[in-house]
Design an enzyme around this catalytic site. Structure first.
Site, PDB file in Angstrom:
ATOM      1  CG  HIS A 363      -8.380   4.723   7.023  1.00  0.00           C
ATOM      2  ND1 HIS A 363      -7.518   3.648   6.890  1.00  0.00           N
ATOM      3  CD2 HIS A 363      -9.469   4.242   7.648  1.00  0.00           C
ATOM      4  CE1 HIS A 363      -8.082   2.570   7.392  1.00  0.00           C
ATOM      5  NE2 HIS A 363      -9.272   2.908   7.871  1.00  0.00           N
ATOM      6  CE  LYS A 554       1.757   5.627  -4.537  1.00  0.00           C
ATOM      7  NZ  LYS A 554       1.700   5.181  -3.175  1.00  0.00           N
ATOM      8  NE  ARG A 555      -8.879   6.327  -7.164  1.00  0.00           N
ATOM      9  CZ  ARG A 555     -10.196   6.206  -7.086  1.00  0.00           C
ATOM     10  NH1 ARG A 555     -10.744   5.038  -6.831  1.00  0.00           N
ATOM     11  NH2 ARG A 555     -10.996   7.237  -7.304  1.00  0.00           N
ATOM     12  CE  LYS A 560      -3.318   8.124  -3.079  1.00  0.00           C
ATOM     13  NZ  LYS A 560      -2.885   7.226  -2.005  1.00  0.00           N
ATOM     14  CB  THR A 662      -1.088  -0.911   2.133  1.00  0.00           C
ATOM     15  OG1 THR A 662      -2.030  -0.392   1.193  1.00  0.00           O
ATOM     16  CG2 THR A 662      -1.613  -0.707   3.540  1.00  0.00           C
ATOM     17  CE  LYS A 666      -0.938  -4.370  -0.750  1.00  0.00           C
ATOM     18  NZ  LYS A 666      -2.077  -3.680  -1.377  1.00  0.00           N
TER      19      LYS A 666
END
Ligand code: DL6
Length: 819
Positions: A363, A554-555, A560, A662, A666
């Site tokens: 991952h 998100k985290r 990110k 993911t 969504k």
């Protein structure tokens, strides 16, 4: 709530009687005095009676049929609240709402009483939950194996803008109504001790582990209810308890507390979920958690296999074990140990069985997330496993020598043991060597796994490295969380789309239909209002639903790039105040993110966003054009409100760093347009929706690599771009921290003097330009509606049902078995 075919016989009176019985006998309340929480708990227990019956029936059926099953081993299952979702899967949502209404209770309110079981950190754990849902929906025989943490992911609050963590006792005092204790499945787990050689009754030299202590693995099952079918699969969560809770000799010596030490220590093993996402800490207790999880799960798989009358030689024909990341890797030497030392199979046979049983999902490519464990620690805690790992490596090194004779460089690189002052075991290498399939989680990621992470392994084991693109369950992420959109979809394409997401493509032909566009956008508006109401009620911030709702949830991680988003907000702030010609459509920037408690820069970014929010939300000079909302304690139940309300989805990681994502899927299913880099699954989403329906910006993977090779200089961008300079310099002032200049400077420092490891500054200009394009396009609501509809219509590839079919057909070789 739209209803699927009711899969359960529903006897309203019997159900109400069960609720009342639990209210009185389990929760000591009566109908006239019970709190909403007691009602929710009693209702949950009454429903769990139905699902537990079906779980046992499913287990029996699969054993009788000798069905091949997948065992999904994961340290995390971020399942979210179960009650509403299970009601939908059972087809009982309306029946139960009606039954509860008659008892004077509103179902929607009762569902709010459920605490999120936060048994995961982020994407990896949530993926495991979606996969369990899709396995059950399609009746691919499966058991999920995880840990029964006493405390899930910490609860987050903000104190003066800073993250504060508190323990998350997700089960409450009363326990979780859906969980069922399975004492007959408990396991004994060994730890520490030494290995001894002995000669068996046939004169064969053998080795065995003489453990130093044992603990007990207690099995709890949560029901994974198949959508629109009767199958219920177990999510089996192991809790560690002492099996020697009391030392009589110490007690007799008067040491009453000391007599219970072993009980206290064993209880620590599953006490708390490690709160790291994409980062490993290497703590001994974590290794113990991992082994405890694997030992219980492997033993349970073997128990099931034998109880169904199967021989150990047929294990890999009937069972496959999927390792969700390297966290459960120690299951490999554990199975080898059992086959060698308990079944006495001999190395070749044991290896043949084991290596045909395990498969592994990678991952992440981030080096700090690739697990290594010190040989000394494994040696101490699991001495026989360390021997077996050495033997696996020894045999593997022979293969490497045959392939690349005399090449010590390649041996050093591929070896499971990393040499150095402290020898380390590389868990990913152990996985690749010992499994029959290794997959990445999006096409780009899987290519990079082959090309950059494991190129030699790809040469050694052709075909072993493969791809399965992630997906998300449309039941929770459309049908349950977005009832308005679900009704609209059902009207146009029929109501079987939640189990057949391909059907959703039928919406494409309505993308230009103005009446449909209006209804679609009206649903979006209702969802924005639902979110705005939540924000008003919980945070006291008033929002305008005509504004663009732009969401990054998100985290919190540098890769990110929440700080890229922040820099654009600072640039907008600067322009609104300093450039009279500048105009923008009102926009609300939402964030939701937890930072690992030890990750200082991530926490600084949260603080900075909160401080900027405080200022801009109350600055009358901005005319309400810019709002920033950092939702505290982001979790699955809040995600269910946020995804449906988004106009814009932020997927802005540095290219090559986000394995898949993911949340991106969504958002798009719920009609948000993505602003994103060519990273992870964004690449495949673009292929599906077309370039004109997604906003792509930034450097490509190879451009990132090239820029780094050439010597990246963040100051070059700082000097060349006055807007960027203005945004960064604001972080040095006291604009957002009155009287305390420099409180936000750590971010600027990291980007300019710290080398900007994730190339935020290099992508800034293109990001700003792309955000301007979004601003312009949003003003044309018809075109925007068309694009949003197309995003919903063209997302069927990203159903986790498709991911699971890919695993089932290409890796696990599973067939569905219905109950
Ligand atoms: O595959 C699920 C999820 C991906 O969507 C994310 O892109 C990726 O970051 C995440 N990986 C991890 C790795 N963690 N560890 N260890 O959470 O997996």
């Amino acid at each position: 709530m739209p209803k699927n075919g009711q899969t359960q016989q529903f006897d309203k009176a019997a159900f109400q009687a069960a609720v009342e019985k639990h209210l009185t006998t389990t929760y000591a309340s009566t109908a006239d005095t019970a709190t909403a929480r007691s009602w929710y708990l009693a209702m949950g227990k009454a429903l769990a009676e139905i699902s537990t019956g079906n779980l046992l029936a499913t287990e029996k059926n699969l054993a009788e049929q000798k069905a091949r099953s997948v065992n999904y081993l994961s340290l995390e299952f971020l399942i979210g609240r179960l009650t509403g979702n299970n009601l939908i899967s059972m087809g009982l949502y309306e029946n139960v709402a009606d039954a509860m209404e008659e008892m004077g209770q509103n179902l929607t309110d009762l569902l709010e009483e459920e605490r999120d079981p936060a048994l995961g950190n982020g994407g990896l754990g949530r993926l495991a939950a979606c996969f369990m849902d899709s396995l059950a929906a399609q009746e691919y025989p499966a058991v999920g194996y995880g840990l029964h943490y006493e405390y899930g992911l910490f609860r987050q609050s903000f104190v003066d803008g800073r993250q504060v963590e508190a323990p998350d006792a997700w089960r409450g005092l009363e326990g979780y109504p859906w969980e069922v204790l399975r004492p007959e499945l408990n396991q004994e787990v060994s730890l520490y001790g030494h290995v001894e050689a002995y000669t068996d009754e046939n004169g064969v030299e053998c080795r065995r582990w003489v453990p130093g202590m044992t603990v007990e693995g207690v099995a709890w099952d949560l029901p994974i209810v198949g959508y629109d079918n009767k199958s219920v699969y177990p999510l089996r969560l192991w809790e560690c308890r002492s099996n020697a809770p009391f030392s009589l000799s110490r007690f007799n010596d008067g040491d009453y507390v000391g007599a219970q030490y072993s009980a206290l220590e064993a209880g620590n093993v599953t006490k708390v979920l490690y709160p790291n996402d994409n980062h490993e800490q290497g703590k001994a207790l974590r290794l113990m958690q991992q082994y405890f999880h694997c030992a219980c799960s492997v033993a349970d798989i073997l128990r099931r296999h034998e109880a169904a009358g199967n021989s150990i030689e047929s294990l890999s024909e009937l069972e496959t074990i999927q390792l969700n990341d390297t966290h459960p890797t120690i299951a490999i030497p554990e199975l080898m140990r059992i086959l060698l030392d308990e079944y006495k199979l001999g190395w070749d046979k044991a290896w043949e069985i084991s290596s045909k049983t395990f498969a592994y999902t990678n991952h992440t490519l981030l080096p700090e997330a690739l697990e290594t464990w010190s040989e000394a620690l494994i040696q101490q805690m699991l001495p026989r496993h360390m021997e077996i790992i050495f033997e696996i490596n020894h045999r593997f090194m022979k293969l490497v020598e045959q392939t690349w004779p005399g090449n010590n460089e390649v041996k050093r690189k591929l070896s499971i043991i990393q040499e150095g002052p402290q020898r380390m075991v590389r868990m990913a290498n152990l996985c690749v060597v010992s499994t029959y399939a290794v997959n990445g989680v999006a096409a780009l990621h899987s290519e990079l796994v082959k090309r950059d992470l494991f190129p030699e392994f790809n040469e050694l084991f052709p075909g072993r490295l493969t791809n399965v693109t992630n997906g998300v369950t449309p039941r929770r992420w459309i049908k349950y969380c977005n009832p308005g959109l679900s009704t609209l979809i059902s009207e146009k394409v029929g109501d079987d789309w939640p189990a057949n997401l391909e059907k959703i493509a039928g919406l494409e032909k309505f993308a230009d239909d103005e009446a449909f566009q209006k209804r679609y956008m009206a649903v979006k508006k209702e969802n924005k209002q639902r979110l705005a109401d939540w924000v008003q009620e919980n945070m006291g911030i008033e929002l305008d639903t005509d504004a663009i709702f732009d969401i990054q949830i998100k985290r919190l991680h540098e890769y990110k790039r929440q700080h890229l988003n922040l820099l654009n907000i600072l640039a907008l702030y600067h322009r609104l105040l300093n450039d009279p010609t500048f105009d923008m459509h009102p926009r609300v920037f939402f964030f939701g993110a937890k930072a690992a408690p030890g990750y200082a820069l991530a926490k600084d970014i949260i603080f900075a966003i909160n401080k900027v929010a405080e200022k801009v939300n109350n600055d009358p000079r901005l005319g309400g054009k810019l709002k920033v909302v950092f939702i505290p304690d982001y979790r699955v139940s809040l995600a269910e409100i946020l995804f449906p309300a988004a106009d814009v989805s932020e997927q802005i990681s540095t290219a090559g760093k986000e394995a898949s994502g993911t949340g991106n899927m969504k958002f798009a299913m719920n009609g948000a347009l993505t602003i994103g880099t060519m990273d992870g699954a964004n690449v495949e989403m673009r292929e599906e929706v077309g370039d004109e329906n997604i906003f792509i910006f930034g450097l490509l993977v190879d451009e990132v690599l090239k820029l780094k090779q050439e010597g990246y200089d963040p100051y070059r961008y700082y000097h060349a771009d006055s807007l960027l300079r203005a945004a960064l310099d604001l972080l040095e002032t006291d604009e957002f921290t009155p009287g305390n200049p420099g409180q936000l400077a750590a971010i600027r420092h990291n980007l300019l003097d710290g080398g900007d490891p994730y190339l935020v500054l290099a992508d800034f200009a293109d990001y700003v330009k792309t955000q301007e394009k979004i601003d312009a396009e949003y003003r044309d609501q018809k075109t925007w509606a068309r694009k949003a509809i197309l995003n919903t219509a063209l997302m069927s590839k990203f159903s986790s049902d498709r991911s699971i079919r890919d695993y089932a057909n290409n890796i696990w070789k599973l067939e569905p078995v219905s109950l």
